[in-house]
Design a protein around this motif. Structure first.
Motif, PDB file in Angstrom:
ATOM      1  N   ARG A 110       2.321  -7.113   8.917  1.00  0.00           N
ATOM      2  CA  ARG A 110       1.628  -6.039   9.653  1.00  0.00           C
ATOM      3  C   ARG A 110       2.069  -5.987  11.113  1.00  0.00           C
ATOM      4  O   ARG A 110       2.148  -4.913  11.703  1.00  0.00           O
ATOM      5  CB  ARG A 110       0.114  -6.231   9.541  1.00  0.00           C
ATOM      6  N   HIS A 162     -16.685  -3.072   0.688  1.00  0.00           N
ATOM      7  CA  HIS A 162     -16.655  -2.202   1.871  1.00  0.00           C
ATOM      8  C   HIS A 162     -17.398  -0.883   1.666  1.00  0.00           C
ATOM      9  O   HIS A 162     -17.304   0.022   2.493  1.00  0.00           O
ATOM     10  CB  HIS A 162     -15.207  -1.913   2.266  1.00  0.00           C
ATOM     11  N   LYS A 182       0.825  -1.214   0.000  1.00  0.00           N
ATOM     12  CA  LYS A 182       0.000   0.000   0.000  1.00  0.00           C
ATOM     13  C   LYS A 182       0.862   1.268   0.000  1.00  0.00           C
ATOM     14  O   LYS A 182       2.086   1.213   0.233  1.00  0.00           O
ATOM     15  CB  LYS A 182      -0.934  -0.042   1.213  1.00  0.00           C
ATOM     16  N   HIS A 203      -1.987  -5.396   1.303  1.00  0.00           N
ATOM     17  CA  HIS A 203      -3.251  -6.102   1.060  1.00  0.00           C
ATOM     18  C   HIS A 203      -2.954  -7.495   0.529  1.00  0.00           C
ATOM     19  O   HIS A 203      -2.033  -7.664  -0.270  1.00  0.00           O
ATOM     20  CB  HIS A 203      -4.089  -5.353   0.008  1.00  0.00           C
ATOM     21  N   PHE A 235     -15.348   3.535   7.084  1.00  0.00           N
ATOM     22  CA  PHE A 235     -13.972   3.872   6.689  1.00  0.00           C
ATOM     23  C   PHE A 235     -13.773   3.870   5.171  1.00  0.00           C
ATOM     24  O   PHE A 235     -12.657   4.114   4.701  1.00  0.00           O
ATOM     25  CB  PHE A 235     -12.978   2.905   7.350  1.00  0.00           C
ATOM     26  N   TYR A 238     -12.397  -2.389  -3.706  1.00  0.00           N
ATOM     27  CA  TYR A 238     -12.937  -2.359  -2.341  1.00  0.00           C
ATOM     28  C   TYR A 238     -14.466  -2.279  -2.316  1.00  0.00           C
ATOM     29  O   TYR A 238     -15.033  -1.850  -1.306  1.00  0.00           O
ATOM     30  CB  TYR A 238     -12.323  -1.203  -1.565  1.00  0.00           C
ATOM     31  N   VAL A 257      -4.713   0.478  11.760  1.00  0.00           N
ATOM     32  CA  VAL A 257      -5.496  -0.252  10.755  1.00  0.00           C
ATOM     33  C   VAL A 257      -5.633   0.546   9.456  1.00  0.00           C
ATOM     34  O   VAL A 257      -5.705  -0.035   8.368  1.00  0.00           O
ATOM     35  CB  VAL A 257      -6.874  -0.674  11.329  1.00  0.00           C
ATOM     36  N   ARG A 303      -1.963 -14.676   3.539  1.00  0.00           N
ATOM     37  CA  ARG A 303      -2.718 -14.029   4.620  1.00  0.00           C
ATOM     38  C   ARG A 303      -2.007 -14.235   5.965  1.00  0.00           C
ATOM     39  O   ARG A 303      -2.006 -13.339   6.804  1.00  0.00           O
ATOM     40  CB  ARG A 303      -4.152 -14.582   4.681  1.00  0.00           C
ATOM     41  N   LEU A 309     -10.457   4.997   3.076  1.00  0.00           N
ATOM     42  CA  LEU A 309      -9.711   3.888   2.466  1.00  0.00           C
ATOM     43  C   LEU A 309      -9.430   4.178   0.987  1.00  0.00           C
ATOM     44  O   LEU A 309      -8.294   4.006   0.514  1.00  0.00           O
ATOM     45  CB  LEU A 309     -10.523   2.595   2.625  1.00  0.00           C
ATOM     46  N   THR A 338      -5.758  -7.883  10.137  1.00  0.00           N
ATOM     47  CA  THR A 338      -6.070  -6.583   9.522  1.00  0.00           C
ATOM     48  C   THR A 338      -5.561  -5.423  10.363  1.00  0.00           C
ATOM     49  O   THR A 338      -4.993  -4.471   9.832  1.00  0.00           O
ATOM     50  CB  THR A 338      -7.603  -6.469   9.324  1.00  0.00           C
ATOM     51  N   ASN A 347      -2.122  -0.074   7.126  1.00  0.00           N
ATOM     52  CA  ASN A 347      -1.691  -1.430   7.492  1.00  0.00           C
ATOM     53  C   ASN A 347      -0.819  -2.122   6.440  1.00  0.00           C
ATOM     54  O   ASN A 347      -0.795  -3.344   6.337  1.00  0.00           O
ATOM     55  CB  ASN A 347      -2.887  -2.287   7.935  1.00  0.00           C
TER      56      ASN A 347
HETATM   57  P1  DAT Z   1      -7.976  -7.034   5.019  1.00  0.00           P
HETATM   58  O1  DAT Z   1      -7.177  -5.942   4.326  1.00  0.00           O
HETATM   59  O2  DAT Z   1      -7.207  -7.680   6.123  1.00  0.00           O
HETATM   60  O3  DAT Z   1      -8.561  -8.027   4.045  1.00  0.00           O
HETATM   61  P2  DAT Z   1     -10.646  -5.891   5.222  1.00  0.00           P
HETATM   62  O4  DAT Z   1     -10.915  -6.467   3.873  1.00  0.00           O
HETATM   63  O5  DAT Z   1     -11.624  -6.166   6.306  1.00  0.00           O
HETATM   64  O6  DAT Z   1      -9.199  -6.308   5.752  1.00  0.00           O
HETATM   65  O7  DAT Z   1     -10.535  -4.298   5.109  1.00  0.00           O
HETATM   66  C1  DAT Z   1      -9.889  -3.707   3.987  1.00  0.00           C
HETATM   67  C2  DAT Z   1      -9.069  -2.561   4.469  1.00  0.00           C
HETATM   68  O8  DAT Z   1      -9.900  -1.542   5.027  1.00  0.00           O
HETATM   69  C3  DAT Z   1      -8.091  -2.895   5.597  1.00  0.00           C
HETATM   70  O9  DAT Z   1      -6.883  -3.445   5.119  1.00  0.00           O
HETATM   71  C4  DAT Z   1      -7.894  -1.570   6.264  1.00  0.00           C
HETATM   72  C5  DAT Z   1      -9.255  -0.919   6.125  1.00  0.00           C
HETATM   73  N1  DAT Z   1     -10.060  -1.139   7.333  1.00  0.00           N
HETATM   74  C6  DAT Z   1     -10.652  -2.300   7.702  1.00  0.00           C
HETATM   75  N2  DAT Z   1     -11.303  -2.164   8.864  1.00  0.00           N
HETATM   76  C7  DAT Z   1     -11.104  -0.874   9.239  1.00  0.00           C
HETATM   77  C8  DAT Z   1     -11.496  -0.083  10.359  1.00  0.00           C
HETATM   78  N3  DAT Z   1     -12.254  -0.603  11.336  1.00  0.00           N
HETATM   79  N4  DAT Z   1     -11.100   1.210  10.406  1.00  0.00           N
HETATM   80  C9  DAT Z   1     -10.344   1.740   9.426  1.00  0.00           C
HETATM   81  N5  DAT Z   1      -9.941   1.063   8.335  1.00  0.00           N
HETATM   82  C10 DAT Z   1     -10.305  -0.222   8.256  1.00  0.00           C
END
Ligand code: DAT
Ligand code: MG
Length: 149
Positions: A102, A52, A9, A115, A57, A49, A109, A85, A61, A91, A112
């Motif tokens: 990480r 999400h 990232k 990805h 967030f 993404y 977070v 992973r 993000l 995460t 982090n």
């Molecule tokens: P991962 O990257 O471990 O697959 P994810 O898919 O749940 O995790 O989330 C994608 C990204 O979004 C993550 O790398 C960082 C951000 N993120 C996740 N949860 C968050 C939170 N609670 N607050 C802020 N950013 C967050």
């Protein structure tokens, strides 16, 4: 052989951690089959993404991931998705095990470091999204006889 998508990232690119992270991936025994430094278009960030979109967030993000270049990779190996992973870690870096990327290199977070695809299906979707077929190389490395039975 399984393939997964790993992206270093913007925070880690700016912190000059590309070499450190690629070294961890390579030393594990995984093999790079595609890699590129790129600034992420808004539309690609949003598609990547999409799951999400409703999360609080999401906007930060997307603006983070498009703010500076990322280093996108396709990595190949036995059980590559699951193993990646594990070496990436949880995460939230505050929960990531020491020894993971990480856990060792991140603090929060929202920054982090890296990805990694979370399933074989996600990996297939993300590889197709980020790379053209002609950007991926299929090859055998000489150390594979010492990595696989
Ligand atoms: P991962 O990257 O471990 O697959 P994810 O898919 O749940 O995790 O989330 C994608 C990204 O979004 C993550 O790398 C960082 C951000 N993120 C996740 N949860 C968050 C939170 N609670 N607050 C802020 N950013 C967050
Ligand atoms: Mg995820």
């Amino acid at each position: 052989m399984e393939r997964t998508f790993i992206m270093i990232k913007p925070d880690a690119v700016q912190r000059k951690l590309i070499g450190e992270i690629v070294q961890r991936i390579e030393r594990k025994g995984l093999k790079l089959v595609g890699a590129k430094l790129m600034t992420v278009p808004q539309s690609l960030a949003e598609t990547h993404y999409a799951e999400h979109k409703e999360r609080p967030f999401y906007n930060s993000l997307i603006s983070f991931i498009t703010s500076a270049p990322v280093f996108a990779m396709v990595v190949e190996g036995d059980d590559a998705v699951n193993i990646s992973r594990h070496i990436i870690g949880a995460t939230n870096p505050s929960e990531a095990t020491p020894g993971s990327i990480r856990g060792d290199l991140g603090l929060t977070v929202g920054r982090n470091v890296v990805h990694g695809s979370d399933s074989v299906e996600s990996a297939q979707r993300e590889i197709a999204l980020w790379f053209n077929e002609d950007e991926l190389s299929t090859y055998t490395a000489p150390d594979e006889v010492w990595i696989y039975e």
